[in-house]
Scaffold this motif. Structure first.
Motif, PDB file in Angstrom:
ATOM      1  N   GLU A 199       4.324   6.623   7.213  1.00  0.00           N
ATOM      2  CA  GLU A 199       3.918   7.092   5.892  1.00  0.00           C
ATOM      3  C   GLU A 199       3.918   5.950   4.887  1.00  0.00           C
ATOM      4  N   ASN A 200       4.956   5.120   4.947  1.00  0.00           N
ATOM      5  CA  ASN A 200       5.012   3.971   4.043  1.00  0.00           C
ATOM      6  C   ASN A 200       3.867   3.002   4.319  1.00  0.00           C
ATOM      7  N   GLN A 255       0.676   4.493   2.944  1.00  0.00           N
ATOM      8  CA  GLN A 255       0.613   4.349   1.493  1.00  0.00           C
ATOM      9  C   GLN A 255       0.290   2.917   1.093  1.00  0.00           C
ATOM     10  N   SER A 263      -3.381   2.344   1.939  1.00  0.00           N
ATOM     11  CA  SER A 263      -4.220   3.049   0.965  1.00  0.00           C
ATOM     12  C   SER A 263      -4.210   2.339  -0.380  1.00  0.00           C
ATOM     13  N   ARG A 264      -3.023   1.872  -0.791  1.00  0.00           N
ATOM     14  CA  ARG A 264      -2.960   1.152  -2.062  1.00  0.00           C
ATOM     15  C   ARG A 264      -3.760  -0.142  -2.004  1.00  0.00           C
TER      16      ARG A 264
END
Length: 421
Positions: free
Chosen positions: A197-198, A201, A204-205
């Motif tokens: 998940e990290n 993220q 995606s960032r």
């Protein structure tokens, strides 16, 4: 090969079925061995009992010399002039034959040696032991089912969580387990999903920042080209047109000036298309609705395909970054239609409904049955721009039925204004 895979799938069983089958085979083997030992012991006991009864019959006198009640009370002994064998008809014949060995009953001193009572007792004992064994087996299977269910439950939860992660739901977590080994497995799975998940993220960032940087670079390049090269082209064209009216030039030189002005006009026309691809200046001048309409008209002109646009009169008041993401999304979608769909027309609908901005693009192209597997950089950028908008995008395609792209972007109630058509 297909038959082998079908057989392999048929042989695959759940854990409970495999353990139950093994336990059933084990119980059956134990029951069979016990039954053989029980019958052998019964045969030995009956033989020993008959030998003892034969000794008693030799010591007794004839049946006629004894009182009737005494004759009736004797076990395994019947007068030869009586009704014959007293074997209970409730005892199966096959069982009686096994335990007695189908031996002929002896006649000793006027008495027939008959083990009917002993066979009945052996049969009753066999039935009682078998029933007890069956009840114990059923209880064992119930306990096994409960234990396997409790043991498999964490694995089922793990399988469901892994399926959710495979579908993109990285918020799945496993609860703590009472078994230490299973709890360790659950904790490691949770740490793995948290790390994924990290990473997602972070990716995606970075993709969002990359798209923003790309849009800013495009905007910068477009402005530089417009302010510098565009002005130079405009000046050259104006100078060439002024030469057409210069009396000191001959007709050949004037024609060259006309050709130069025409070339400059052609370059400027392509230059405007290039600037529109790099940065949608129309969005700054016309707003989002005008930019979308201009995009559809420009795409229709360049691709030679028909584009039917249906759009609400008033769209949401979105930020500049959101408008850029939405414009680039539509631009990439239309470009994919002209490049890959083999279509003759496209239908674009942009509407506001229930606090969401809905966009649907359809084409009458060839379509495909494995559309997600053919995802390239353009589709991935569309997915990322939809994510940056906080929306949901769906790609639906089927051979012979074209492709449909649906995008739903949630909006704050205050973002919508005006009335809808």
């Amino acid at each position: 090969m297909l038959a082998f895979h079908a057989l392999y799938r048929a042989l695959k069983m759940t854990v409970f079925r495999k353990i139950s089958l093994l336990m059933l085979l084990l119980f059956t083997a134990i029951y069979g061995v016990g039954a053989v030992l029980y019958v052998q012991q019964a045969q030995y006991d009956i033989g020993r009992e008959l030998a003892a009864v034969s000794g008693v019959a030799q010591s007794l006198g004839a049946a006629e010399t004894l009182p009737p009640d005494v004759v009736q009370s004797l076990r395994h002994m019947r007068p030869t002039q009586g009704s014959g064998s007293a074997v209970n008809h409730e005892v199966p014949f096959w069982f009686a034959s096994i335990v007695t060995g189908e031996r002929a009953f002896e006649v000793v001193n006027g008495w027939r040696i008959d083990p009917a009572d002993e066979v009945e007792e052996v049969w009753e004992g066999f039935v009682l032991i078998s029933a007890s064994y069956a009840v114990g087996m059923v209880l064992c299977f119930l306990a096994l089912f409960w234990m396997v269910k409790q043991g498999v439950r964490p694995l089922t939860e793990l399988s469901s969580a892994m399926a959710a992660v495979a579908d993109g739901c990285l918020a799945s977590r496993l609860p703590s387990q009472r078994v230490m080994e299973l709890d360790t497995l659950a904790q490691r799975f949770n740490h793995m999903v948290l790390a994924l998940e990290n990473e997602q993220q972070t990716v995606s960032r970075l993709l969002n920042e990359l798209l923003q940087l790309q849009d800013r670079e495009r905007e910068h390049i477009a402005r530089v080209l417009h302010d510098d090269l565009g002005q130079y082209l405009t000046g050259i064209r104006a100078q060439a047109k002024s030469w057409v009216y210069d009396p000191e030039l001959n007709e050949r030189q004037k024609q060259q000036a006309r050709d130069l002005a025409g070339h400059c006009e052609t370059v400027q026309r392509h230059f405007r298309h290039l600037l529109q691809d790099l940065h949608p200046l129309a969005m700054e001048q016309l707003g989002l609705a005008g930019a979308i309409q201009h995009l559809a008209e420009q795409w229709q002109h360049l691709s030679g395909l028909n584009c039917q646009l249906t759009m609400d009169e008033h769209l949401a008041d979105m930020s500049g970054e959101q408008q850029t993401h939405l414009y680039r999304f539509l631009q990439e979608a239309l470009n994919n239609v002209s490049r890959h769909a083999n279509a003759t027309c496209a239908t674009l609908a942009v509407t506001l409904n229930a606090g969401e901005l809905h966009i649907e693009l359809r084409d009458d192209g060839a379509g495909t049955d494995n559309f997600p597997e053919k995802a390239g950089l353009g589709l991935r950028s569309m997915h990322e721009r939809a994510r940056c908008l906080g929306g949901r995008v769906r790609f639906l395609s089927k051979v012979g039925e074209g492709t449909k792209i649906q995008l739903a972007v949630p909006l704050h109630p205050s973002c919508a204004f005006g009335s809808l058509l």
